[in-house]
Design a protein around this motif. Sequence first.
Motif, PDB file in Angstrom:
ATOM      1  N   LYS A 258       0.842  -1.194   0.000  1.00 12.92           N
ATOM      2  CA  LYS A 258       0.000   0.000   0.000  1.00 12.92           C
ATOM      3  C   LYS A 258       0.874   1.240   0.000  1.00 12.92           C
ATOM      4  O   LYS A 258       2.001   1.206   0.489  1.00 12.92           O
TER       5      LYS A 258
ATOM      6  N   VAL B 109      -3.410   3.276   0.134  1.00 15.07           N
ATOM      7  CA  VAL B 109      -4.283   2.504  -0.762  1.00 15.07           C
ATOM      8  C   VAL B 109      -3.464   1.400  -1.415  1.00 15.07           C
ATOM      9  O   VAL B 109      -2.243   1.503  -1.531  1.00 15.07           O
ATOM     10  N   ASN B 110      -4.145   0.353  -1.856  1.00 17.63           N
ATOM     11  CA  ASN B 110      -3.451  -0.746  -2.522  1.00 17.63           C
ATOM     12  C   ASN B 110      -2.706  -0.222  -3.743  1.00 17.63           C
ATOM     13  O   ASN B 110      -3.252   0.551  -4.527  1.00 17.63           O
TER      14      ASN B 110
ATOM     15  N   LYS C  85      -4.218  -0.045  -7.231  1.00 15.24           N
ATOM     16  CA  LYS C  85      -5.266   0.945  -7.508  1.00 15.24           C
ATOM     17  C   LYS C  85      -4.710   2.334  -7.844  1.00 15.24           C
ATOM     18  O   LYS C  85      -5.462   3.236  -8.187  1.00 15.24           O
TER      19      LYS C  85
ATOM     20  N   THR D 184     -12.150   2.192  -2.656  1.00 16.40           N
ATOM     21  CA  THR D 184     -11.197   1.750  -1.630  1.00 16.40           C
ATOM     22  C   THR D 184     -11.658   2.060  -0.213  1.00 16.40           C
ATOM     23  O   THR D 184     -11.096   1.551   0.746  1.00 16.40           O
TER      24      THR D 184
END
Length: 122
Positions: free
Chosen positions: A49, A74-75, A78, A108
Amino acid sequence: MEEKKIICIGCPKGCSLRIEHVGKTIHEIADYGCKIGLEYAENEFTQPKRIITTTVKLKSGYLPFVPVKTKEPVNKEKIFEIMKLISKLEIESPVKVGDVVMSNLAGTGVDLVCTRNIEKAS
């Protein structure tokens, strides 16, 4: 058994971590200097992340852009999808630190927030 090496960014030491794995299954994490390194290696290997920091176009402000960031990491997978959404944004001034620019980025559950106060241009 495969091996992946990463540099830990959890603390100033910058340990060179070694992850022994088969596919996505971790068998051993070695060479970490603290508990933060162990957690970092697990997370970085299984689901990396990042916090996104960028700018958004600003209407009627004394500056043309306002700095923004994701409220939480966030991942990594993404990031490009999120950046595409952010690149289309244009918000109205005034803005304050912590103002939510966009909620639930790309599904998300993470918000995009302002990181600077900018008044309306006179």
